[in-house]
Design a protein around this motif. Structure first.
Motif, PDB file in Angstrom:
ATOM      1  N   SER C 121      62.535  65.506 -80.603  1.00 35.19           N
ATOM      2  CA  SER C 121      62.755  64.066 -80.768  1.00 35.19           C
ATOM      3  C   SER C 121      64.209  63.725 -81.067  1.00 35.19           C
ATOM      4  CB  SER C 121      61.874  63.536 -81.902  1.00 35.19           C
ATOM      5  OG  SER C 121      60.521  63.801 -81.610  1.00 35.19           O
ATOM      6  N   LEU C 122      65.003  64.723 -81.258  1.00 37.84           N
ATOM      7  CA  LEU C 122      66.381  64.439 -81.659  1.00 37.84           C
ATOM      8  C   LEU C 122      67.300  64.276 -80.463  1.00 37.84           C
ATOM      9  CD1 LEU C 122      66.489  66.878 -84.681  1.00 37.84           C
ATOM     10  CD2 LEU C 122      65.598  64.552 -84.524  1.00 37.84           C
ATOM     11  N   SER C 123      68.459  63.746 -80.722  1.00 42.02           N
ATOM     12  CA  SER C 123      69.430  63.527 -79.651  1.00 42.02           C
ATOM     13  C   SER C 123      69.918  64.857 -79.096  1.00 42.02           C
ATOM     14  CB  SER C 123      70.618  62.742 -80.199  1.00 42.02           C
ATOM     15  OG  SER C 123      71.321  63.555 -81.124  1.00 42.02           O
ATOM     16  N   GLU C 124      70.340  64.822 -77.881  1.00 40.96           N
ATOM     17  CA  GLU C 124      70.877  66.017 -77.224  1.00 40.96           C
ATOM     18  C   GLU C 124      71.864  66.741 -78.129  1.00 40.96           C
ATOM     19  OE1 GLU C 124      70.319  67.476 -74.315  1.00 40.96           O
ATOM     20  OE2 GLU C 124      68.704  66.043 -73.889  1.00 40.96           O
ATOM     21  N   GLU C 125      72.723  65.942 -78.698  1.00 39.98           N
ATOM     22  CA  GLU C 125      73.802  66.516 -79.512  1.00 39.98           C
ATOM     23  C   GLU C 125      73.238  67.287 -80.709  1.00 39.98           C
ATOM     24  OE1 GLU C 125      76.245  63.594 -81.258  1.00 39.98           O
ATOM     25  OE2 GLU C 125      77.755  65.090 -81.844  1.00 39.98           O
ATOM     26  N   THR C 126      72.359  66.622 -81.427  1.00 35.74           N
ATOM     27  CA  THR C 126      71.779  67.275 -82.591  1.00 35.74           C
ATOM     28  C   THR C 126      70.993  68.515 -82.179  1.00 35.74           C
ATOM     29  OG1 THR C 126      71.572  65.091 -83.580  1.00 35.74           O
ATOM     30  CG2 THR C 126      70.388  66.877 -84.638  1.00 35.74           C
ATOM     31  N   GLN C 127      70.240  68.383 -81.103  1.00 35.32           N
ATOM     32  CA  GLN C 127      69.496  69.544 -80.619  1.00 35.32           C
ATOM     33  C   GLN C 127      70.435  70.717 -80.360  1.00 35.32           C
ATOM     34  OE1 GLN C 127      66.396  69.354 -77.750  1.00 35.32           O
ATOM     35  NE2 GLN C 127      65.973  67.176 -78.081  1.00 35.32           N
ATOM     36  N   HIS C 128      71.532  70.388 -79.753  1.00 36.54           N
ATOM     37  CA  HIS C 128      72.507  71.428 -79.425  1.00 36.54           C
ATOM     38  C   HIS C 128      73.016  72.120 -80.689  1.00 36.54           C
ATOM     39  CE1 HIS C 128      76.563  72.955 -78.465  1.00 36.54           C
ATOM     40  NE2 HIS C 128      75.986  73.311 -77.315  1.00 36.54           N
ATOM     41  N   ASP C 129      73.354  71.324 -81.686  1.00 32.35           N
ATOM     42  CA  ASP C 129      73.853  71.891 -82.940  1.00 32.35           C
ATOM     43  C   ASP C 129      72.822  72.805 -83.584  1.00 32.35           C
ATOM     44  OD1 ASP C 129      76.011  70.344 -82.454  1.00 32.35           O
ATOM     45  OD2 ASP C 129      75.634  68.878 -84.052  1.00 32.35           O
ATOM     46  N   ILE C 130      71.584  72.325 -83.572  1.00 34.47           N
ATOM     47  CA  ILE C 130      70.529  73.094 -84.222  1.00 34.47           C
ATOM     48  C   ILE C 130      70.300  74.407 -83.495  1.00 34.47           C
ATOM     49  CG2 ILE C 130      68.034  73.127 -84.630  1.00 34.47           C
ATOM     50  CD1 ILE C 130      68.301  70.090 -85.270  1.00 34.47           C
ATOM     51  N   ARG C 131      70.314  74.355 -82.175  1.00 37.45           N
ATOM     52  CA  ARG C 131      70.115  75.590 -81.420  1.00 37.45           C
ATOM     53  C   ARG C 131      71.244  76.583 -81.694  1.00 37.45           C
ATOM     54  NH1 ARG C 131      68.609  72.389 -77.101  1.00 37.45           N
ATOM     55  NH2 ARG C 131      66.347  72.041 -77.075  1.00 37.45           N
ATOM     56  N   ALA C 132      72.435  76.059 -81.817  1.00 37.63           N
ATOM     57  CA  ALA C 132      73.569  76.945 -82.110  1.00 37.63           C
ATOM     58  C   ALA C 132      73.357  77.643 -83.444  1.00 37.63           C
ATOM     59  CB  ALA C 132      74.863  76.119 -82.147  1.00 37.63           C
ATOM     60  N   GLU C 133      72.884  76.884 -84.396  1.00 35.25           N
ATOM     61  CA  GLU C 133      72.643  77.430 -85.734  1.00 35.25           C
ATOM     62  C   GLU C 133      71.560  78.505 -85.674  1.00 35.25           C
ATOM     63  OE1 GLU C 133      74.757  77.114 -89.003  1.00 35.25           O
ATOM     64  OE2 GLU C 133      74.929  75.644 -87.360  1.00 35.25           O
ATOM     65  N   ARG C 134      70.518  78.206 -84.902  1.00 31.66           N
ATOM     66  CA  ARG C 134      69.421  79.172 -84.772  1.00 31.66           C
ATOM     67  C   ARG C 134      69.906  80.450 -84.112  1.00 31.66           C
ATOM     68  NH1 ARG C 134      64.111  75.522 -83.463  1.00 31.66           N
ATOM     69  NH2 ARG C 134      63.804  74.903 -85.641  1.00 31.66           N
TER      70      ARG C 134
END
Lengths: 212, 212, 212, 212
Positions: C121-134
């Motif tokens: 449900s999050l914005s592309e940008e936030t999704q991207h950040d989270i995936r990077a963290e993961r």
DNA sequence: TATGAATGAGCTTTCATTCAT
DNA sequence: AATGAATGAAAGCTCATTCAT
């Protein structure tokens, strides 16, 4: 293709069992949930037909209610005419009319409810037609009452119009309290309302001391 | 921070000019075109606000009409109580009540129309609440009439319920014929209807020859 | 106006009781009804604040969930780092990591659920950040497993990635069956899942006769 | 009239190209953007139909997802039953089941994603139905594992439930990392996951020195 | 006679967000 | 530090009606 496929009764569209069935469920549903809160879909489901079928028999949703109105007008005008033109006394005739309109409304209460309540949802044109029809009824009744006033048997401190509006107002709200399954019979309501009608026609109420 | 900016009146939600404006146009539009045939959009356009604003002030479309009902109940019950508990004679009090309900209904005819006609479109729950409120009014009035019957000044051949239903039926159909711009004044209608009410309460109609 | 009115922790906006309260109810509501099915309105009602207050503390609804993510990442990465860099044997360390992620997820199950489920449900940008963290987390763990494989204590017929994905898949579905009020303790689930993790790391399953 | 034009498949409503098309795009969009973040409008645009058409075929948005669930259940239960009731050894059957669920999930990954993720957005009632269906699957599988435990080929230090939850957790997160265009084939993932499943079923992990 | 399919406008309501104060 | 008011877009859904067959 030679033969006419449609039998028309006045301007009501083809007649058939399906058509009758649709009008019958419309009366029920319009009475119970109001015209606006009953969709063509609801009608079709209740009647067990498809929407296509509905629109084969009726031009529009409004056409159904127009038909219900037409039926009621025919009935009521016939009833009024029959009694009004009898040779009984004016008061006697008015009592019979009052009782008749009550008992016949209750006998077909759902139809009557539709007749009393659907007006504001219809098109300007249909509303206009219906009002014209109502006026006819009103005028015929007014004649009778004015005759009674001329004869001296009906009070003259109030106009015939007022007397009619008062009584028919009461009648058109019968559905607010009357339940066919209750203890009061149709006959009784008819007699009571006719009695009240007569009371309003004949009796100037007793002057109250304070107003004398 | 000293004063609360929002004043709440019972459970009616925030009060403001916009809110008031919305209720006002709702009364007009619901009266003219019925509750069902007036959309929230219509309301908002007429009031000059957005739909978002509407839903800031009201939980739902129904909440508006509920508020209109609440107002009317407060008014009518107060009026009834005031007159009913006075020390005039029963008939005098009933005449005043009859006149009062007519004049106050006409004075705020749009509100009254909404009050009389919106019921069938509301939720079961709201309908139930409204009927309960109406019953309260009815019962209070019944007490008074039964007192009159006990005192011998009101006829006993008809139940108090029947007498009430008849009169209030007539009143709830006032909008069918009364036009504020017409020649008849509010006062007159009030007097006439009260007079007719009294006639129904006091006078057994003359026995007709045929029925004797 | 001299003094700074806002105390900021990283980029999280002002800190206060209200803010904390909002995050807490967000965790509960997002976990129970999902991010999408929880409105800012819901959050504010549950926290007993106005929407204005909410937007004073957070840039957007997404900012709340971003903060929850940040917290979790901090926690999990710290935990991973602490264990991974200890001097116990690789398998011992992996067992501890497995148990740790399970127990700490269950200890803060609502937070974990938000962490596992809100991504789409999050914005592309936030999704991207989270995936990077993961990915960071994943890579650190992979190092460890690959070390085990090099040492010969972890099976090599499957890639480290596969082993990680398998275990973390299982962990991220803990909420599908685990109930804190049930008979199984947090400790037990931790031990069981760690045990299963170890089983997948070390044991090539017995060859079935049909496949020999 | 000879043949019925509409074929109904259980309770799924009318079947047609448009309907099929709508389900297909729903699978795609629900999988990619989640159920909540896909509007009926989105669905209709992607399928090239109007909203009216959508609601001709489906009672609601939820009805579409319910249909996707029904399909998946049918498939998975059939697959489970077929393998579970074969006469191979328990472990062999479990390996086949594990592989089967993985490969068939990946073969229809979008459908599987909808199946795994949409639950929290559905109505209480639908959620209840779906959970009941899942329980059936779970119970059938448990039987098999408990049989293996009784036969001594499956570990007994963990309950069958735990073993099932662990594996299916991993499976239901396949979409977190698996990309059909990647280098790993469906067959391989199936084999690997089945292998890991078997590992968890059969191998108590080596005791670590520190714990001996 | 009827049907199944479809339309397009409109419905009530909810949403995240803004902003003057 | 926070509020009350408001916006505008979009949500899910229903409607009366049409029409080729």
């Amino acid at each position: 293709m030679v033969a006419r496929r449609r039998i028309r009764r006045e301007d009501d569209g083809p007649v058939s069992e399906v058509r009758t069935q649709l009008v019958d469920v419309a009366i029920q549903l319009f009475a119970r949930h109001s015209y606006d809160n009953t969709s063509v879909q609801n009608l079709c489901e209740a009647a067990g037909v498809t929407k296509g079928a509905f629109y084969y028999y009726f031009e529009s949703k409004e056409a159904v209610v127009a038909e219900i109105y037409r039926r009621m007008f025919r009935l009521q005008q016939a009833q009024l005419e029959e009694i009004a033109s009898s040779d009984a006394g004016v008061l006697e005739r008015l009592r019979a009319i009052g009782k008749g309109v009550v008992t016949s409304s209750i006998a077909r209460l759902d139809e009557a409810i539709v007749f009393w309540r659907s007006l504001p949802s219809l098109s300007e044109e249909t509303q206009h037609d219906i009002r014209a029809e109502r006026r006819k009824y009103h005028l015929r009744l007014r004649e009778l009452i004015e005759q009674g006033q001329a004869e001296g048997v009906i009070r003259t401190d109030l106009t015939a119009d007022m007397l009619i509006n008062f009584f028919y107002g009461a009648v058109h709200q019968l559905d607010a309290w009357y339940h066919p399954e209750g203890p009061i019979t149709v006959e009784q309501v008819g007699d009571f309302y006719a009695e009240l009608f007569l009371s309003t026609l004949t009796s100037p109420s007793p002057r109250l001391p304070a107003q004398q």
